[in-house]
Design a protein around this motif. Sequence first.
Motif, PDB file in Angstrom:
ATOM      1  N   ALA A  16       5.517  -0.675   9.918  1.00 51.15           N
ATOM      2  CA  ALA A  16       4.360  -0.118  10.799  1.00 51.15           C
ATOM      3  C   ALA A  16       4.774   1.122  11.688  1.00 51.15           C
ATOM      4  O   ALA A  16       5.924   0.877  12.242  1.00 51.15           O
ATOM      5  N   ALA A  17       4.167   1.850  11.844  1.00 56.57           N
ATOM      6  CA  ALA A  17       4.455   2.955  12.698  1.00 56.57           C
ATOM      7  C   ALA A  17       4.129   2.473  14.168  1.00 56.57           C
ATOM      8  O   ALA A  17       4.828   3.229  15.273  1.00 56.57           O
ATOM      9  N   LYS A  18       3.265   1.655  14.421  1.00 56.60           N
ATOM     10  CA  LYS A  18       3.013   1.134  15.686  1.00 56.60           C
ATOM     11  C   LYS A  18       2.279  -0.194  15.615  1.00 56.60           C
ATOM     12  O   LYS A  18       1.526  -0.670  14.650  1.00 56.60           O
ATOM     13  N   VAL A  19       2.776  -1.075  16.783  1.00 54.76           N
ATOM     14  CA  VAL A  19       2.052  -2.348  16.842  1.00 54.76           C
ATOM     15  C   VAL A  19       0.959  -2.129  18.349  1.00 54.76           C
ATOM     16  O   VAL A  19       1.845  -1.401  19.158  1.00 54.76           O
ATOM     17  N   ILE A  20      -0.245  -2.483  17.969  1.00 56.43           N
ATOM     18  CA  ILE A  20      -1.296  -2.563  19.252  1.00 56.43           C
ATOM     19  C   ILE A  20      -1.679  -4.108  19.410  1.00 56.43           C
ATOM     20  O   ILE A  20      -2.092  -4.594  18.623  1.00 56.43           O
ATOM     21  N   ILE A  21      -1.621  -4.092  20.580  1.00 57.13           N
ATOM     22  CA  ILE A  21      -2.054  -5.479  21.278  1.00 57.13           C
ATOM     23  C   ILE A  21      -3.193  -5.350  21.795  1.00 57.13           C
ATOM     24  O   ILE A  21      -3.246  -4.707  23.120  1.00 57.13           O
ATOM     25  N   TYR A  22      -4.299  -5.990  21.337  1.00 57.09           N
ATOM     26  CA  TYR A  22      -5.745  -5.590  21.706  1.00 57.09           C
ATOM     27  C   TYR A  22      -6.045  -6.714  22.534  1.00 57.09           C
ATOM     28  O   TYR A  22      -6.343  -7.890  22.111  1.00 57.09           O
ATOM     29  N   ILE A  23      -6.122  -6.724  23.941  1.00 58.47           N
ATOM     30  CA  ILE A  23      -6.343  -7.654  24.895  1.00 58.47           C
ATOM     31  C   ILE A  23      -7.968  -7.729  25.735  1.00 58.47           C
ATOM     32  O   ILE A  23      -7.987  -6.290  26.122  1.00 58.47           O
ATOM     33  N   ARG A  24      -8.684  -8.663  25.938  1.00 60.61           N
ATOM     34  CA  ARG A  24      -9.809  -8.775  26.867  1.00 60.61           C
ATOM     35  C   ARG A  24      -9.492  -8.080  27.946  1.00 60.61           C
ATOM     36  O   ARG A  24      -8.401  -8.494  28.707  1.00 60.61           O
ATOM     37  N   ILE A  41      -3.939  -7.236  10.724  1.00 57.27           N
ATOM     38  CA  ILE A  41      -4.629  -7.560  11.860  1.00 57.27           C
ATOM     39  C   ILE A  41      -4.288  -9.117  12.033  1.00 57.27           C
ATOM     40  O   ILE A  41      -4.794 -10.236  10.994  1.00 57.27           O
ATOM     41  N   ASN A  42      -3.465  -9.552  12.840  1.00 57.73           N
ATOM     42  CA  ASN A  42      -3.295 -11.124  13.150  1.00 57.73           C
ATOM     43  C   ASN A  42      -3.462 -11.501  14.471  1.00 57.73           C
ATOM     44  O   ASN A  42      -3.709 -10.922  15.391  1.00 57.73           O
ATOM     45  N   ASN A  43      -3.973 -12.826  14.582  1.00 57.02           N
ATOM     46  CA  ASN A  43      -4.225 -13.637  15.926  1.00 57.02           C
ATOM     47  C   ASN A  43      -3.141 -13.776  16.703  1.00 57.02           C
ATOM     48  O   ASN A  43      -2.100 -13.929  15.959  1.00 57.02           O
ATOM     49  N   VAL A  44      -3.012 -13.908  18.023  1.00 56.23           N
ATOM     50  CA  VAL A  44      -2.167 -14.161  18.763  1.00 56.23           C
ATOM     51  C   VAL A  44      -1.393 -15.488  18.312  1.00 56.23           C
ATOM     52  O   VAL A  44      -0.142 -15.417  18.196  1.00 56.23           O
ATOM     53  N   GLU A  45      -2.188 -16.595  17.952  1.00 54.52           N
ATOM     54  CA  GLU A  45      -1.398 -17.640  17.709  1.00 54.52           C
ATOM     55  C   GLU A  45      -0.588 -17.805  16.167  1.00 54.52           C
ATOM     56  O   GLU A  45       0.551 -18.335  16.202  1.00 54.52           O
ATOM     57  N   THR A  46      -1.142 -17.010  15.485  1.00 51.55           N
ATOM     58  CA  THR A  46      -0.745 -16.973  14.127  1.00 51.55           C
ATOM     59  C   THR A  46       0.780 -16.204  14.165  1.00 51.55           C
ATOM     60  O   THR A  46       1.740 -16.749  13.800  1.00 51.55           O
ATOM     61  N   LEU A  47       0.783 -15.202  14.948  1.00 53.63           N
ATOM     62  CA  LEU A  47       1.981 -14.358  14.999  1.00 53.63           C
ATOM     63  C   LEU A  47       3.263 -15.202  15.984  1.00 53.63           C
ATOM     64  O   LEU A  47       4.082 -15.039  15.760  1.00 53.63           O
ATOM     65  N   ALA A  48       2.656 -16.012  16.927  1.00 57.45           N
ATOM     66  CA  ALA A  48       3.490 -16.853  17.861  1.00 57.45           C
ATOM     67  C   ALA A  48       4.228 -18.006  17.018  1.00 57.45           C
ATOM     68  O   ALA A  48       5.312 -18.277  17.267  1.00 57.45           O
ATOM     69  N   GLN A  98       0.958  -1.259  -0.004  1.00 57.32           N
ATOM     70  CA  GLN A  98      -0.095   0.060   0.022  1.00 57.32           C
ATOM     71  C   GLN A  98       0.761   1.187   0.032  1.00 57.32           C
ATOM     72  O   GLN A  98       1.862   1.327   0.784  1.00 57.32           O
ATOM     73  N   ALA A  99       0.363   2.195  -0.737  1.00 55.97           N
ATOM     74  CA  ALA A  99       1.222   3.559  -0.704  1.00 55.97           C
ATOM     75  C   ALA A  99       0.965   4.502   0.404  1.00 55.97           C
ATOM     76  O   ALA A  99       1.825   4.991   0.746  1.00 55.97           O
ATOM     77  N   GLU A 100      -0.403   4.405   1.129  1.00 55.81           N
ATOM     78  CA  GLU A 100      -0.544   5.180   1.986  1.00 55.81           C
ATOM     79  C   GLU A 100       0.203   4.755   3.319  1.00 55.81           C
ATOM     80  O   GLU A 100       0.572   3.843   3.497  1.00 55.81           O
ATOM     81  N   THR A 101       0.578   5.875   4.132  1.00 58.80           N
ATOM     82  CA  THR A 101       1.106   5.572   5.518  1.00 58.80           C
ATOM     83  C   THR A 101       0.536   6.500   6.473  1.00 58.80           C
ATOM     84  O   THR A 101       0.004   7.451   5.971  1.00 58.80           O
ATOM     85  N   PRO A 102       0.568   6.483   7.620  1.00 60.12           N
ATOM     86  CA  PRO A 102       1.328   5.577   8.229  1.00 60.12           C
ATOM     87  C   PRO A 102       0.567   3.909   8.134  1.00 60.12           C
ATOM     88  O   PRO A 102      -0.685   4.019   7.989  1.00 60.12           O
ATOM     89  N   ARG A 103       1.358   3.167   8.479  1.00 57.95           N
ATOM     90  CA  ARG A 103       0.572   1.686   8.302  1.00 57.95           C
ATOM     91  C   ARG A 103       0.976   0.936   9.899  1.00 57.95           C
ATOM     92  O   ARG A 103       1.516   1.587  10.742  1.00 57.95           O
ATOM     93  N   TYR A 104      -0.121   0.078  10.326  1.00 58.31           N
ATOM     94  CA  TYR A 104      -0.117  -0.468  11.726  1.00 58.31           C
ATOM     95  C   TYR A 104      -0.191  -1.953  11.522  1.00 58.31           C
ATOM     96  O   TYR A 104      -0.655  -2.594  10.602  1.00 58.31           O
ATOM     97  N   VAL A 105       0.098  -2.426  12.751  1.00 62.71           N
ATOM     98  CA  VAL A 105      -0.248  -3.954  12.968  1.00 62.71           C
ATOM     99  C   VAL A 105      -0.926  -4.042  14.264  1.00 62.71           C
ATOM    100  O   VAL A 105      -0.342  -3.303  15.259  1.00 62.71           O
ATOM    101  N   VAL A 106      -1.963  -4.726  14.272  1.00 64.26           N
ATOM    102  CA  VAL A 106      -2.809  -4.829  15.527  1.00 64.26           C
ATOM    103  C   VAL A 106      -3.014  -6.576  15.644  1.00 64.26           C
ATOM    104  O   VAL A 106      -3.066  -7.208  14.742  1.00 64.26           O
ATOM    105  N   VAL A 107      -2.696  -6.869  17.085  1.00 62.92           N
ATOM    106  CA  VAL A 107      -2.647  -8.044  17.410  1.00 62.92           C
ATOM    107  C   VAL A 107      -4.103  -8.105  18.167  1.00 62.92           C
ATOM    108  O   VAL A 107      -4.323  -7.653  19.198  1.00 62.92           O
ATOM    109  N   ASN A 108      -4.604  -9.405  17.418  1.00 66.09           N
ATOM    110  CA  ASN A 108      -6.257  -9.672  18.205  1.00 66.09           C
ATOM    111  C   ASN A 108      -5.948 -10.637  19.176  1.00 66.09           C
ATOM    112  O   ASN A 108      -5.841 -11.807  19.068  1.00 66.09           O
ATOM    113  N   ALA A 109      -6.110 -10.086  20.562  1.00 64.06           N
ATOM    114  CA  ALA A 109      -6.123 -11.080  21.537  1.00 64.06           C
ATOM    115  C   ALA A 109      -7.193 -10.959  22.389  1.00 64.06           C
ATOM    116  O   ALA A 109      -7.369 -11.131  23.442  1.00 64.06           O
ATOM    117  N   ASP A 110      -8.487 -10.592  21.785  1.00 63.41           N
ATOM    118  CA  ASP A 110      -9.812 -10.491  22.216  1.00 63.41           C
ATOM    119  C   ASP A 110     -10.577 -11.770  22.106  1.00 63.41           C
ATOM    120  O   ASP A 110     -11.525 -12.119  21.306  1.00 63.41           O
TER     121      ASP A 110
END
Length: 556
Positions: A262-270, A344-351, A217-229
Amino acid sequence: MALISELHRLQEQHGYLRASDLRDLAGRLRVPLYKLQGLASFYPHFRSAPPPAMEISVCRDMSCYLNGSPVFTRALETEFAADCAAGRAEVRPVSCLGRCDNAPAACVNGRPLPPTAPADTQERARQVAAWARQPGGIPEEEAGGASRTWRMDPYGKPEERYGILRRLPPPLTRNEAQPLSAREADPILATLEEAGLCGMGGAGFPTATKWRLVREQAETPRYVVVNADESEPGSFKDRVILAELPHLVVEGAALAGRVVGAAKVIIYIRHEYEPERRLLAREIERARAAGVLPVPMEIFISPGGYILGEETALLEALEDRRGEPRNKPPFPVSHGYQGRPTVINNVETLAMVPGILTRGAGWWKEQGQGGCTGLKVIAISGEVERPGIHEISLGLPLKDLLAAAGGVSGGRALAAVAPGGASSSFLPAGAVDTPLDFKAMQDAGSMLGSGAVVVMAKGTDLLDVATNVVTFFRNESCGKCVPCRTGTEKAVRILSDLQGGNGSRARIDLLPLLGETLRLTSICGLGQVALDPILSLLEHFPDAVTSRLPGACDEN
């Protein structure tokens, strides 16, 4: 994230969201008061009234239901009757707490019951009451205490961790998002693609493809979100991975960040995973102190709700809106967090990523069996002797997993299995030879999903279990889609009437049509699968439904 984070802070400070604090916050941040009120009323974690001194939350959903949560709840109400009458305590059923391996699960003032809680529901209730009244409350056990060997972890010693990140050239500056060069990123993407790593949260989208789409993608910033919900009834494997393998999650997320710039990684946890959040935060700090964390990384605590496991609803929450799924397309790879390209990736995927990149795609493929490739972390719960998680070879027959968990509890015969948690169709006992694999389970008429096997014993009222699951989806519907909002409510009424002896054949015959309507008209997966458990019951166990019709016993 600022608004919801502020609401979290205020509730932690005062125990609930006071009207005066909302007004002050609206003025300070210059946002309309109605927006704050809309957030506070939508998310179940936020309270608008002072909590009692003892707040006992009891899971009411599938795995806990199978292990006596209704009886446990009544026993707790008896134990705390005087306290409840005096306003000192409240016993309330809640949606899945993600602790199905300690069913029936409960929390007291947000602290989960330890594994040492008695199994008998009456004794369990008495022990909870004793703990709740002692100084310090429920004993707090640190997550991550188990010592097991993980095939997915390529690091034998702590000092070897983050090996892939250490081998990559550092970014030129710490304040600028810089994707890896093609020479560095292409081998990573090629290895993940050759391995065939797909999303382990249930969607199964190829990981390398997702990373490549965001990178291009040409657009920035880009992000990574970890779905731990992780909120699917029966699913708790991500909780265990976060507790025991946080370094793999952090490294996998950081690698995704390096590849896409990515400009930032956000871990989204329940919010129910507070012990795991603390462990994860410490691991992030260790990686940062060791100089191996090249991407800014932060943890965002979910304000609650099963729907937030859906990736676009999760993004809405991150952007301080009500967590309602977005229409797609566009997809998050081009229009994600803040409208920017987002992985956006799941916890297990990234692990799984560090092990594949360390040992190679060939190693990953060899881990499967029966023509399948790779590893999978599976949670097994319900009416099983030893609920827990198992790291398996994809392709392992379901019966072997059941045997590893000690078989059906009490030595009973198997009646049915939900191989992918509450949202998966029930399969009969004859399906135990089915390999635990995404395609094999789909061919069998169900799905592997996130890998949450729920076991039901012979003699269990399967209609009651299916009704419990449909009720969960009714409770957790965000209400955005009218067919989902009203359709799940209608299904619950039909099933409740049937349980009460007031059902009819005509109303049962409405369920397949209602299920198809929800499947075709719901934006997200919740509505699309909400009736699958009861529809699979009609397919495989029709007598479990029709036997509850008025006069059915007389006819038989």
